[in-house]
Design a protein around this motif. Structure first.
Motif, short mmCIF file in Angstrom:
data_model
loop_
_atom_site.label_atom_id
_atom_site.label_comp_id
_atom_site.label_asym_id
_atom_site.label_seq_id
_atom_site.Cartn_x
_atom_site.Cartn_y
_atom_site.Cartn_z
N SER A 1 0.65 -1.09 0.03
CA SER A 1 -0.25 0.23 -0.41
C SER A 1 0.39 1.36 0.42
O SER A 1 2.01 1.18 0.25
CB SER A 1 -0.86 0.00 1.29
N LYS A 2 0.77 2.04 -0.90
CA LYS A 2 1.38 3.34 -0.64
C LYS A 2 -0.11 4.68 -0.68
O LYS A 2 -0.41 4.74 -1.45
CB LYS A 2 1.96 3.34 -2.03
N SER A 3 0.75 5.38 -0.11
CA SER A 3 -0.16 7.08 -0.18
C SER A 3 0.06 8.37 -0.01
O SER A 3 1.62 7.94 -0.16
CB SER A 3 -0.73 7.30 1.22
N VAL A 4 -0.46 8.69 -1.61
CA VAL A 4 0.95 10.19 -1.81
C VAL A 4 -0.45 11.46 -2.08
O VAL A 4 -1.64 10.86 -2.63
CB VAL A 4 1.17 10.08 -3.19
N GLY A 5 -0.76 12.34 -0.79
CA GLY A 5 -1.95 13.36 -0.91
C GLY A 5 -3.26 12.49 -0.04
O GLY A 5 -3.08 11.93 0.73
N GLY A 6 -3.89 12.22 -1.31
CA GLY A 6 -5.40 12.36 -0.74
C GLY A 6 -5.55 10.91 -1.62
O GLY A 6 -6.66 10.06 -1.08
N VAL A 7 -4.48 10.16 -2.33
CA VAL A 7 -4.73 9.15 -3.10
C VAL A 7 -4.06 7.97 -2.53
O VAL A 7 -2.63 8.34 -1.81
CB VAL A 7 -4.20 9.77 -4.12
N SER A 8 -4.70 7.19 -2.36
CA SER A 8 -3.74 5.75 -1.80
C SER A 8 -4.21 4.59 -2.47
O SER A 8 -5.59 4.38 -3.35
CB SER A 8 -4.51 5.67 -0.18
N LYS A 9 -3.17 3.50 -3.05
CA LYS A 9 -3.45 2.71 -3.28
C LYS A 9 -3.07 1.16 -3.38
O LYS A 9 -2.14 1.18 -2.02
CB LYS A 9 -2.21 2.16 -4.84
N SER A 10 -3.63 0.67 -2.80
CA SER A 10 -3.10 -1.17 -2.02
C SER A 10 -3.39 -2.06 -2.96
O SER A 10 -4.00 -1.81 -3.89
CB SER A 10 -3.90 -1.29 -0.46
#
Length: 143
Positions: A82-91
């Motif tokens: 999982s990774k978050s940048v600002g208000g966007v996250s992906k897992s």
């Protein structure tokens, strides 16, 4: 017949860059693979097993070298789930593409393919016995 870099590049063209994947490193892992795997045991799959082993290890080495540029070389690298940048996250669910119990083989797609190949070779012959034969032999029904 000796397996060479040309065989590796023919099977996996992504390893054609000699700067990223030096000949000495490929030769080292080819030598290790021939000590670890038996051509007699693997038969027609021997060359594939060796090439997958080499590919797996040179990818791990390239990752470690790249980590050394911006971090510390030699650190273990696990898949990022999982990774978050600002208000966007992906897992991601890595269990879909990982073998249970494969450990470090799961670190690269080549390792996963090698692990699957080795597992398929380790199953050995299979046979079945009719339940009636078991009943006669052991004096009870198995159905």
């Amino acid at each position: 017949m000796a397996i060479t870099r040309a065989d590796l590049v023919a099977a996996f063209p992504e390893f054609g860059n000699e700067t990223v994947y030096p000949q000495t490193q490929i030769d080292f892992w080819l030598q290790q693979a021939t000590k670890l795997y038996s051509e007699t045991r693997l038969g027609a799959s021997y060359t594939l097993a060796v090439l997958l082993f080499v590919a797996h290890n040179i990818v791990l080495s390239a990752r470690a070298a790249n980590a050394g540029v911006g971090g510390a070389a030699g650190l273990s690298l696990a898949p990022v789930t999982s990774k978050s940048v600002g208000g966007v996250s992906k897992s991601m669910d890595v269990s879909l593409t990982a073998y249970a119990g494969a450990g470090p083989y799961n670190a690269t797609p080549y390792g996963q393919r090698l692990y699957g190949l080795l597992r398929s070779m380790a199953t050995g012959p299979r046979y079945s016995v009719h339940p009636a034969v078991l009943a006669v032999r052991f004096g009870r029904r198995f159905v």
